[in-house]
Design a protein around this motif. Sequence first.
Motif, PDB file in Angstrom:
ATOM      1  N   SER A   1       6.564  15.549  -1.691  1.00  0.00           N
ATOM      2  CA  SER A   1       6.297  15.894  -0.290  1.00  0.00           C
ATOM      3  C   SER A   1       5.119  16.835  -0.071  1.00  0.00           C
ATOM      4  N   HIS A   2       4.393  17.207  -1.126  1.00  0.00           N
ATOM      5  CA  HIS A   2       3.265  18.110  -0.958  1.00  0.00           C
ATOM      6  C   HIS A   2       2.021  17.329  -0.512  1.00  0.00           C
ATOM      7  N   ALA A   3       0.991  18.062  -0.130  1.00  0.00           N
ATOM      8  CA  ALA A   3      -0.329  17.484   0.144  1.00  0.00           C
ATOM      9  C   ALA A   3      -1.382  18.400  -0.465  1.00  0.00           C
ATOM     10  N   THR A   4      -2.483  17.811  -0.872  1.00  0.00           N
ATOM     11  CA  THR A   4      -3.535  18.569  -1.549  1.00  0.00           C
ATOM     12  C   THR A   4      -4.880  18.326  -0.881  1.00  0.00           C
ATOM     13  N   SER A   5      -5.806  19.243  -1.141  1.00  0.00           N
ATOM     14  CA  SER A   5      -7.133  19.124  -0.543  1.00  0.00           C
ATOM     15  C   SER A   5      -8.197  19.451  -1.576  1.00  0.00           C
ATOM     16  N   PHE A   6      -9.218  18.622  -1.585  1.00  0.00           N
ATOM     17  CA  PHE A   6     -10.386  18.894  -2.401  1.00  0.00           C
ATOM     18  C   PHE A   6     -11.509  19.455  -1.537  1.00  0.00           C
ATOM     19  N   ALA A   7     -11.315  19.457  -0.236  1.00  0.00           N
ATOM     20  CA  ALA A   7     -12.340  19.987   0.661  1.00  0.00           C
ATOM     21  C   ALA A   7     -12.410  21.502   0.559  1.00  0.00           C
TER      22      ALA A   7
ATOM     23  N   GLU B   1       0.371  14.121 -13.716  1.00  0.00           N
ATOM     24  CA  GLU B   1      -0.297  15.354 -14.115  1.00  0.00           C
ATOM     25  C   GLU B   1      -1.586  15.522 -13.327  1.00  0.00           C
ATOM     26  N   CYS B   2      -1.784  16.685 -12.739  1.00  0.00           N
ATOM     27  CA  CYS B   2      -3.023  17.054 -12.063  1.00  0.00           C
ATOM     28  C   CYS B   2      -3.411  15.987 -11.028  1.00  0.00           C
ATOM     29  N   GLY B   3      -4.404  15.135 -11.313  1.00  0.00           N
ATOM     30  CA  GLY B   3      -4.758  14.091 -10.362  1.00  0.00           C
ATOM     31  C   GLY B   3      -3.591  13.181 -10.050  1.00  0.00           C
ATOM     32  N   GLY B   4      -2.777  12.877 -11.065  1.00  0.00           N
ATOM     33  CA  GLY B   4      -1.583  12.073 -10.829  1.00  0.00           C
ATOM     34  C   GLY B   4      -0.608  12.765  -9.897  1.00  0.00           C
ATOM     35  N   PHE B   5      -0.485  14.069 -10.028  1.00  0.00           N
ATOM     36  CA  PHE B   5       0.356  14.869  -9.137  1.00  0.00           C
ATOM     37  C   PHE B   5      -0.157  14.800  -7.709  1.00  0.00           C
ATOM     38  N   MET B   6      -1.478  14.856  -7.540  1.00  0.00           N
ATOM     39  CA  MET B   6      -2.065  14.759  -6.213  1.00  0.00           C
ATOM     40  C   MET B   6      -1.726  13.419  -5.567  1.00  0.00           C
ATOM     41  N   VAL B   7      -1.788  12.342  -6.344  1.00  0.00           N
ATOM     42  CA  VAL B   7      -1.516  11.005  -5.811  1.00  0.00           C
ATOM     43  C   VAL B   7      -0.039  10.813  -5.485  1.00  0.00           C
ATOM     44  N   LEU B   8       0.844  11.499  -6.171  1.00  0.00           N
ATOM     45  CA  LEU B   8       2.276  11.397  -5.875  1.00  0.00           C
ATOM     46  C   LEU B   8       2.647  12.022  -4.538  1.00  0.00           C
ATOM     47  N   GLY B   9       1.787  12.893  -4.006  1.00  0.00           N
ATOM     48  CA  GLY B   9       2.100  13.598  -2.773  1.00  0.00           C
ATOM     49  C   GLY B   9       1.921  12.754  -1.519  1.00  0.00           C
ATOM     50  N   GLU B  10       2.072  13.415  -0.363  1.00  0.00           N
ATOM     51  CA  GLU B  10       1.967  12.731   0.930  1.00  0.00           C
ATOM     52  C   GLU B  10       0.524  12.415   1.302  1.00  0.00           C
ATOM     53  N   GLY B  11      -0.386  13.300   0.945  1.00  0.00           N
ATOM     54  CA  GLY B  11      -1.762  13.079   1.349  1.00  0.00           C
ATOM     55  C   GLY B  11      -2.741  13.836   0.484  1.00  0.00           C
TER      56      GLY B  11
ATOM     57  N   GLY C   1     -13.533  16.037   3.787  1.00  0.00           N
ATOM     58  CA  GLY C   1     -12.546  16.473   4.762  1.00  0.00           C
ATOM     59  C   GLY C   1     -11.685  15.366   5.329  1.00  0.00           C
ATOM     60  N   GLU C   2     -11.816  14.138   4.819  1.00  0.00           N
ATOM     61  CA  GLU C   2     -11.002  13.031   5.314  1.00  0.00           C
ATOM     62  C   GLU C   2      -9.682  12.979   4.556  1.00  0.00           C
ATOM     63  N   ARG C   3      -8.594  12.863   5.310  1.00  0.00           N
ATOM     64  CA  ARG C   3      -7.268  12.803   4.693  1.00  0.00           C
ATOM     65  C   ARG C   3      -6.879  11.348   4.441  1.00  0.00           C
ATOM     66  N   HIS C   4      -6.352  11.094   3.219  1.00  0.00           N
ATOM     67  CA  HIS C   4      -5.904   9.763   2.823  1.00  0.00           C
ATOM     68  C   HIS C   4      -4.419   9.819   2.484  1.00  0.00           C
ATOM     69  N   ALA C   5      -3.681   8.828   2.937  1.00  0.00           N
ATOM     70  CA  ALA C   5      -2.255   8.754   2.616  1.00  0.00           C
ATOM     71  C   ALA C   5      -2.080   8.401   1.146  1.00  0.00           C
ATOM     72  N   MET C   6      -1.255   9.190   0.451  1.00  0.00           N
ATOM     73  CA  MET C   6      -0.964   8.920  -0.949  1.00  0.00           C
ATOM     74  C   MET C   6       0.430   8.291  -1.069  1.00  0.00           C
ATOM     75  N   LEU C   7       1.068   8.380  -2.206  1.00  0.00           N
ATOM     76  CA  LEU C   7       2.294   7.626  -2.442  1.00  0.00           C
ATOM     77  C   LEU C   7       3.500   8.170  -1.694  1.00  0.00           C
ATOM     78  N   GLY C   8       3.525   9.454  -1.393  1.00  0.00           N
ATOM     79  CA  GLY C   8       4.655  10.033  -0.681  1.00  0.00           C
ATOM     80  C   GLY C   8       5.937  10.089  -1.505  1.00  0.00           C
TER      81      GLY C   8
ATOM     82  N   ALA D   1      -5.434   4.695  -1.341  1.00  0.00           N
ATOM     83  CA  ALA D   1      -4.644   4.591  -0.104  1.00  0.00           C
ATOM     84  C   ALA D   1      -4.501   3.145   0.353  1.00  0.00           C
ATOM     85  N   ALA D   2      -5.513   2.309   0.062  1.00  0.00           N
ATOM     86  CA  ALA D   2      -5.495   0.913   0.513  1.00  0.00           C
ATOM     87  C   ALA D   2      -4.843  -0.032  -0.495  1.00  0.00           C
ATOM     88  N   ALA D   3      -4.433   0.489  -1.656  1.00  0.00           N
ATOM     89  CA  ALA D   3      -3.877  -0.368  -2.718  1.00  0.00           C
ATOM     90  C   ALA D   3      -2.398  -0.643  -2.441  1.00  0.00           C
TER      91      ALA D   3
END
Length: 444
Positions: free
Chosen positions: A359-365, A333-343, A349-356, A312-314
């Motif tokens: 438009s999806h968002a994912t959760s590991f919590a 793919e998979c983790g890459g797909f998660m990073v392409l999303g909004e968050g 439980g902390e949400r981090h802004a991804m690349l956007g 998120a800080a990069a």
Amino acid sequence: MTAKVTTARAIIIGAPRSGSGKTSVTIGLLRALARRGVKVRGAKSGPDYIDPGFHAAATGRDGVNLDSWAMPPGLIAALMAEAANRADAVVIESAMGLFDGIPAEAGRTGSAADLAGRFGLPVLLVLDVSGQSQTSAAIAKGFASYDPDVRIAGVVLNRLGSERHKRLAGDAIEALGIPVVGAVMRDPTLTLPERHLGLVQAGEHADIETHIERLADVMERSVDIDHVLELMTPLAATSGDFSGALPPPGQRIALAQDAAFSFLYPHVARHWRKSGAEIVPFSPLADEPPREDCDVCWLPGGYPELHAGRIAAAEKFRAGMAEFAREKPVHGECGGFMVLGEGLVDAEGERHAMLGLLSHATSFAKRKMNLGYRQARLKAGSALGPAGAAVRGHEFHYAQVIEPGADEPLAEIADGQGNALGMSGGRRGHVTGTFFHAIARADA
């Protein structure tokens, strides 16, 4: 493009289940053989990113996956031939239990037993005999008689408690005519560290070389390596072709590659290079953007949830990805797909802004295991292939989509038996992504 097996000898390391110790035996045996000057290569049956990395660390040679469900027979034969042409010996580690796969046509279940039957390869059975003695002979007998096309050539007893334990179990098995070629005493320090997707990757292990050397020392003390070499069978001459391999998505491929993005199958990268493509790695965790002179960007799976704050800080990475995606294809793919999303919501439980870029968002919590083979039909052209192309692969993740977004789906997917699972992934402009890991073309 064709390949033909020549003179290498091979064996499969199997077990009744995961956790029997076959990975430790395989890694130690690979290094012990390499110490003897044997040009040895490791292979892994089924969809597994992590074990081939340990095989490569133990041998100094790239590992390979051999998946009888996801790969067409010609591709498996070509990959086997490629490994054999560059080695004296090939040691194939089974995924899960030796016969574990899915209900499918004969030889296409995804089990290591498929490889044993097709290539006539002997199996070295690793038995965790903790909590049993003569009963281990009943297990060995069951394995020996279950499939007439699969030959149990020898047994390694693992996690023995004493010399008496070794005699009780070993004598009972050898009375069946099955040789016991190894006996490994119980030692919890031989176990490799794990996390939610399996073993910690070889490149992350604090002192991988010391651990591999220790495993090799144990195998040299505990296993009759000369006998194992005698059990290996020459690979029969057979030809295959790479028509079922995933074609390179571009001429110059920007590949995210660091501790957060590491899950690209060795056979995929090798085929891209052999087809004339150049792979240009970059590190999002080092705040590097994809190079501008590349014509496609690939974000593989990995563990972005462990590094979500840094991603998120990069700022250079984020800006570079947005600029790249304006004109050129990007796939995750998979983790890459998660990073392409909004968050991305991490385990705390902390949400981090991804690349956007999607438009999806994912959760590991909110953890939920998603595991299994997948067959996908692409709804539109992408880095995976043209519209309508069929691709086989798998899913293995604990993350969930918590906001589906409004993007068009990338593919219609089914499980390994053809049961429809609905739409998968997303696409917007030049950007595509999915939790689905592609292994090979299904329509070759």
